[in-house]
Design a protein around this motif. Structure first.
Motif, mmCIF file in Angstrom:
data_model
loop_
_atom_site.group_PDB
_atom_site.id
_atom_site.type_symbol
_atom_site.label_atom_id
_atom_site.label_comp_id
_atom_site.label_asym_id
_atom_site.label_seq_id
_atom_site.Cartn_x
_atom_site.Cartn_y
_atom_site.Cartn_z
ATOM 1 N N THR A 63 0.861 -1.176 0.000
ATOM 2 C CA THR A 63 0.000 0.000 0.000
ATOM 3 C C THR A 63 0.895 1.223 0.000
ATOM 4 O OG1 THR A 63 -1.700 -1.164 1.265
ATOM 5 C CG2 THR A 63 -1.799 1.242 1.258
ATOM 6 N N LEU A 64 0.772 2.063 -1.007
ATOM 7 C CA LEU A 64 1.593 3.257 -1.141
ATOM 8 C C LEU A 64 0.826 4.452 -0.593
ATOM 9 C CD1 LEU A 64 4.278 4.356 -2.296
ATOM 10 C CD2 LEU A 64 3.032 4.798 -4.417
ATOM 11 N N VAL A 65 1.466 5.189 0.322
ATOM 12 C CA VAL A 65 0.844 6.386 0.898
ATOM 13 C C VAL A 65 1.819 7.556 0.770
ATOM 14 C CG1 VAL A 65 -0.618 5.108 2.514
ATOM 15 C CG2 VAL A 65 1.633 5.903 3.254
ATOM 16 N N SER A 66 1.254 8.759 0.876
ATOM 17 C CA SER A 66 2.105 9.948 0.858
ATOM 18 C C SER A 66 1.692 10.884 1.985
ATOM 19 C CB SER A 66 2.052 10.650 -0.500
ATOM 20 O OG SER A 66 0.754 11.120 -0.770
ATOM 21 N N TYR A 67 2.613 11.759 2.337
ATOM 22 C CA TYR A 67 2.431 12.686 3.446
ATOM 23 C C TYR A 67 2.921 14.069 3.039
ATOM 24 C CZ TYR A 67 2.809 8.233 6.021
ATOM 25 O OH TYR A 67 2.664 6.941 6.461
ATOM 26 N N ASP A 68 2.353 15.078 3.669
ATOM 27 C CA ASP A 68 2.923 16.417 3.660
ATOM 28 C C ASP A 68 3.700 16.542 4.961
ATOM 29 O OD1 ASP A 68 2.127 17.740 1.285
ATOM 30 O OD2 ASP A 68 0.095 17.948 2.071
ATOM 31 N N ALA A 69 4.955 16.943 4.868
ATOM 32 C CA ALA A 69 5.811 17.016 6.049
ATOM 33 C C ALA A 69 6.389 18.411 6.228
ATOM 34 C CB ALA A 69 6.951 16.002 5.935
ATOM 35 N N ASP A 70 6.493 18.819 7.468
ATOM 36 C CA ASP A 70 7.145 20.066 7.874
ATOM 37 C C ASP A 70 7.788 19.755 9.224
ATOM 38 O OD1 ASP A 70 7.973 22.611 8.459
ATOM 39 O OD2 ASP A 70 5.997 23.528 8.294
ATOM 40 N N ILE A 71 9.018 19.265 9.171
ATOM 41 C CA ILE A 71 9.656 18.709 10.367
ATOM 42 C C ILE A 71 11.034 19.318 10.562
ATOM 43 C CG2 ILE A 71 10.400 16.591 11.517
ATOM 44 C CD1 ILE A 71 8.285 15.138 9.803
ATOM 45 N N ASP A 72 11.241 19.844 11.745
ATOM 46 C CA ASP A 72 12.519 20.461 12.100
ATOM 47 C C ASP A 72 13.352 19.481 12.927
ATOM 48 O OD1 ASP A 72 14.429 22.420 12.109
ATOM 49 O OD2 ASP A 72 13.275 23.851 13.280
ATOM 50 N N ASP A 73 14.610 19.822 13.110
ATOM 51 C CA ASP A 73 15.547 19.024 13.905
ATOM 52 C C ASP A 73 15.758 17.629 13.315
ATOM 53 O OD1 ASP A 73 15.959 21.114 15.798
ATOM 54 O OD2 ASP A 73 14.037 20.590 16.716
ATOM 55 N N ILE A 74 16.108 17.611 12.037
ATOM 56 C CA ILE A 74 16.445 16.385 11.322
ATOM 57 C C ILE A 74 17.964 16.312 11.205
ATOM 58 C CG2 ILE A 74 16.264 15.162 9.112
ATOM 59 C CD1 ILE A 74 13.615 15.279 10.641
ATOM 60 N N PHE A 75 18.535 15.185 11.559
ATOM 61 C CA PHE A 75 19.971 14.975 11.393
ATOM 62 C C PHE A 75 20.230 14.566 9.950
ATOM 63 C CE2 PHE A 75 23.907 12.615 11.387
ATOM 64 C CZ PHE A 75 24.723 13.382 12.197
ATOM 65 N N ASP A 148 0.639 16.194 14.303
ATOM 66 C CA ASP A 148 -0.120 16.926 13.297
ATOM 67 C C ASP A 148 0.157 18.428 13.334
ATOM 68 O OD1 ASP A 148 -1.419 17.497 15.643
ATOM 69 O OD2 ASP A 148 -3.401 16.856 14.972
ATOM 70 N N ALA A 149 1.203 18.821 14.076
ATOM 71 C CA ALA A 149 1.532 20.250 14.185
ATOM 72 C C ALA A 149 3.048 20.443 14.189
ATOM 73 C CB ALA A 149 0.947 20.814 15.477
ATOM 74 N N PRO A 150 3.510 21.616 13.706
ATOM 75 C CA PRO A 150 4.946 21.910 13.758
ATOM 76 C C PRO A 150 5.428 21.917 15.208
ATOM 77 C CG PRO A 150 3.811 23.468 12.327
ATOM 78 C CD PRO A 150 2.751 22.666 13.039
ATOM 79 N N PRO A 151 6.651 21.584 15.466
ATOM 80 C CA PRO A 151 7.768 21.432 14.519
ATOM 81 C C PRO A 151 7.944 20.010 14.001
ATOM 82 C CG PRO A 151 8.622 21.418 16.738
ATOM 83 C CD PRO A 151 7.121 21.601 16.858
ATOM 84 N N SER A 152 6.944 19.149 14.202
ATOM 85 C CA SER A 152 7.066 17.764 13.738
ATOM 86 C C SER A 152 5.823 17.351 12.952
ATOM 87 C CB SER A 152 7.289 16.834 14.924
ATOM 88 O OG SER A 152 6.244 16.977 15.868
ATOM 89 N N ARG A 153 5.357 18.232 12.092
ATOM 90 C CA ARG A 153 4.098 18.044 11.362
ATOM 91 C C ARG A 153 4.226 17.013 10.242
ATOM 92 N NH1 ARG A 153 2.434 20.151 6.812
ATOM 93 N NH2 ARG A 153 0.226 20.228 6.363
ATOM 94 N N LEU A 154 3.398 15.980 10.325
ATOM 95 C CA LEU A 154 3.324 14.959 9.294
ATOM 96 C C LEU A 154 1.847 14.650 9.071
ATOM 97 C CD1 LEU A 154 5.128 13.057 7.540
ATOM 98 C CD2 LEU A 154 4.651 11.300 9.245
ATOM 99 N N ILE A 155 1.349 14.963 7.887
ATOM 100 C CA ILE A 155 -0.067 14.797 7.572
ATOM 101 C C ILE A 155 -0.227 13.793 6.439
ATOM 102 C CG2 ILE A 155 -2.179 15.972 6.807
ATOM 103 C CD1 ILE A 155 -1.169 16.909 9.566
ATOM 104 N N LEU A 156 -0.978 12.734 6.707
ATOM 105 C CA LEU A 156 -1.288 11.744 5.685
ATOM 106 C C LEU A 156 -2.156 12.390 4.614
ATOM 107 C CD1 LEU A 156 -1.393 8.720 4.765
ATOM 108 C CD2 LEU A 156 -3.552 8.611 6.045
ATOM 109 N N ILE A 157 -1.823 12.147 3.359
ATOM 110 C CA ILE A 157 -2.649 12.635 2.253
ATOM 111 C C ILE A 157 -3.644 11.524 1.907
ATOM 112 C CG2 ILE A 157 -2.677 13.424 -0.138
ATOM 113 C CD1 ILE A 157 0.204 14.473 0.360
ATOM 114 N N ASP A 158 -4.886 11.734 2.316
ATOM 115 C CA ASP A 158 -5.968 10.790 2.057
ATOM 116 C C ASP A 158 -7.276 11.578 2.008
ATOM 117 O OD1 ASP A 158 -7.535 8.548 1.704
ATOM 118 O OD2 ASP A 158 -7.329 7.819 3.755
ATOM 119 N N ASP A 159 -7.327 12.523 1.064
ATOM 120 C CA ASP A 159 -8.458 13.445 0.947
ATOM 121 C C ASP A 159 -9.796 12.736 0.772
ATOM 122 O OD1 ASP A 159 -6.494 15.435 1.015
ATOM 123 O OD2 ASP A 159 -6.395 15.551 -1.165
ATOM 124 N N GLU A 160 -9.776 11.552 0.186
ATOM 125 C CA GLU A 160 -11.013 10.814 -0.068
ATOM 126 C C GLU A 160 -11.283 9.737 0.967
ATOM 127 O OE1 GLU A 160 -10.788 9.450 -4.105
ATOM 128 O OE2 GLU A 160 -10.427 11.474 -4.883
#
Length: 166
Positions: A63-75, A148-160
Motif C-alpha cells: 500500500t503506497l501512501v504519501s504525506y505532507d511534512a514540515d519537520i525540524d531538527d532532522i539529522f 499533526d503540528a509543527p515542529p514535527s508536522r506529518l499529515i497523511l494525504i488521504d483526501d477521499e
C-alpha cells in the motif's frame, strides 16, 4: 535541518489502516530504531519507497501512501563531519549486518546511533537508501517524532478517506 515537502511510504497492507503508527518498526526494530521505539521510514520519492518495502524476493502486495511534512531538527547523514562528530561513518550506516548485530548484542550500531540522536532532541534523520538498485540520490527520512503540528508536522494525504474504506 528542516525538511519540508512530500514523503512516501510503501506499507505492508497489514499496517495500511495505521499509516502513522510506526508500529511495525516498534515491534521488530529497524536499521535506525531499536525494538520498542516507534519509527516511520519514509522516502523522498515513490520509487525509493517501493525499493525499500520490497528488498527481498518478488514484489509483494504493498500500500503506497504519501504525506505532507514540515519537520525540524532532522539529522542529515549526508554531512560527513556531523556523522564523524557522532561517532558514525558511511560504512557503518550502509552495513548489511545490522540485523545480525541486533540479534547478537540486542542493539545494532545504527540503532545505538539513533538512540543517541533521539536523546539529543533530533526528530529523525535523512539518510540515503541502501535498498538494492538505489543510489546516492535515493533518500529516506526516518522519523522518531511526528505529530499533526509543527515542529514535527506529518499529515497523511488521504483526501477521499480511502484507507478508512478498506
Amino acid at each position: 535541518m528542516l525538511f519540508r515537502g512530500k514523503l512516501y511510504r510503501a506499507l505492508n497492507p497489514v499496517y495500511a489502516r495505521e499509516p502513522l503508527s510506526g508500529r511495525g518498526a516498534q515491534l521488530y526494530g529497524g536499521r535506525f530504531n531499536p525494538k520498542g521505539v516507534p519509527a516511520l521510514y519514509a522516502s523522498l520519492s515513490v520509487m525509493t519507497a517501493l525499493r525499500e518495502a520490497n528488498q527481498v524476493g518478488n514484489l509483494q502486495p504493498t500500500t503506497l501512501v504519501s504525506y505532507d511534512a514540515d519537520i525540524d531538527d532532522i539529522f542529515d547523514c549526508r554531512d560527513g563531519m556531523a556523522l564523524q562528530a557522532e561517532g558514525m561513518d558511511d560504512a557503518a550506516l550502509a552495513s548489511g549486518t545490522w540485523r545480525d548485530q541486533m540479534k547478537a548484542t540486542g542493539e545494532a550500531r545504527t540503532q545505538a546511533f539513533a538512540r543517541k540522536l533521539i536523546a539529543s532532541g533530533y526528530r529523525g534523520l535523512l539518510v540515503r537508501s541502501f535498498a538494492s538498485g538505489a543510489n546516492e540520490i535515493d533518500l529516506n527520512l526516518v522519523l522518531w517524532t511526528w505529530s499533526d503540528a509543527p515542529p514535527s508536522r506529518l499529515i497523511l494525504i488521504d483526501d477521499e478517506n480511502r484507507l478508512q474504506q478498506t
